[in-house]
Design a protein around this motif. Structure first.
Motif, PDB file in Angstrom:
ATOM      1  N   SER A  26      37.240  38.104  33.921  1.00 22.13           N
ATOM      2  CA  SER A  26      38.597  37.715  33.510  1.00 22.13           C
ATOM      3  C   SER A  26      39.631  38.192  34.518  1.00 22.13           C
ATOM      4  CB  SER A  26      38.921  38.292  32.127  1.00 22.13           C
ATOM      5  OG  SER A  26      38.079  37.748  31.153  1.00 22.13           O
TER       6      SER A  26
ATOM      7  N   CYS B 220      44.928  44.676  33.608  1.00 28.15           N
ATOM      8  CA  CYS B 220      44.190  43.923  32.597  1.00 28.15           C
ATOM      9  C   CYS B 220      44.813  42.547  32.430  1.00 28.15           C
ATOM     10  CB  CYS B 220      44.127  44.673  31.266  1.00 28.15           C
ATOM     11  SG  CYS B 220      45.678  44.796  30.389  1.00 28.15           S
TER      12      CYS B 220
ATOM     13  N   GLU C 170      39.504  43.164  29.824  1.00 28.50           N
ATOM     14  CA  GLU C 170      39.334  44.095  30.934  1.00 28.50           C
ATOM     15  C   GLU C 170      38.039  43.854  31.694  1.00 28.50           C
ATOM     16  OE1 GLU C 170      40.970  48.232  30.211  1.00 28.50           O
ATOM     17  OE2 GLU C 170      40.526  47.586  28.143  1.00 28.50           O
ATOM     18  N   ASP C 171      37.316  42.805  31.343  1.00 32.49           N
ATOM     19  CA  ASP C 171      36.055  42.530  32.021  1.00 32.49           C
ATOM     20  C   ASP C 171      36.325  42.006  33.430  1.00 32.49           C
ATOM     21  OD1 ASP C 171      35.539  39.246  31.779  1.00 32.49           O
ATOM     22  OD2 ASP C 171      36.891  40.113  30.285  1.00 32.49           O
TER      23      ASP C 171
END
Length: 140
Positions: free
Chosen positions: A94, A117, A90-91
């Motif tokens: 990414s 996500c 979820e960063d």
């Protein structure tokens, strides 16, 4: 694994319009789902998919990351199953990497949508089927 088999598997994967991912449910049974093809692939070791953070599959992977993915060429009756682990990412970095124009159809708040996500699958091995034979292999 022989390089020519790996190349053949990569070509099979890249030609498919559908991929299948499997997770383990709370009661220990496999759950399979058809998905769009991976947005990004690193050889046959890592695959990146988009999905909804709120999905049942994400909850299952968070609880038990064991997973498999499958690609099938139904015309030639051949396929490859890969086994490994699925990570839920979820960063922002990414999410940016695999974001595409038009994804707002699924994630209206854009790349920062909390319901968007990335699923990152990392393979440890697999099984390739073609010409009425199958072959297991490990991935280093």
């Amino acid at each position: 694994m022989l390089r020519d088999i790996e190349t053949t598997i990569e070509e099979l994967i890249d030609r498919q319009g559908v991929s299948f991912i499997a997770s383990v449910s709370e009661d220990g049974f496999p759950h399979m789902k058809a998905m769009l093809p991976p947005r990004k692939r690193v050889g046959i070791r890592a695959f990146y998919f988009t999905t909804n953070t709120s999905s049942m599959r994400v909850a299952q992977y968070r609880k038990d990351p064991k997973a498999s993915i499958y690609f099938c060429d139904s015309r030639l009756f051949r396929g490859v199953m890969l086994v490994g682990r699925m990570e839920v990412l979820e960063d922002p970095a990414s999410k940016e990497i695999i974001w595409r124009e038009g994804d707002t159809l699924y994630y209206p708040k854009g790349v920062t949508d909390p319901d968007y996500c990335v699923l990152k699958f990392v393979a440890t091995g697999g099984r390739y089927y073609t010409d009425f034979h199958s072959q297991s292999f490990e991935i280093a």
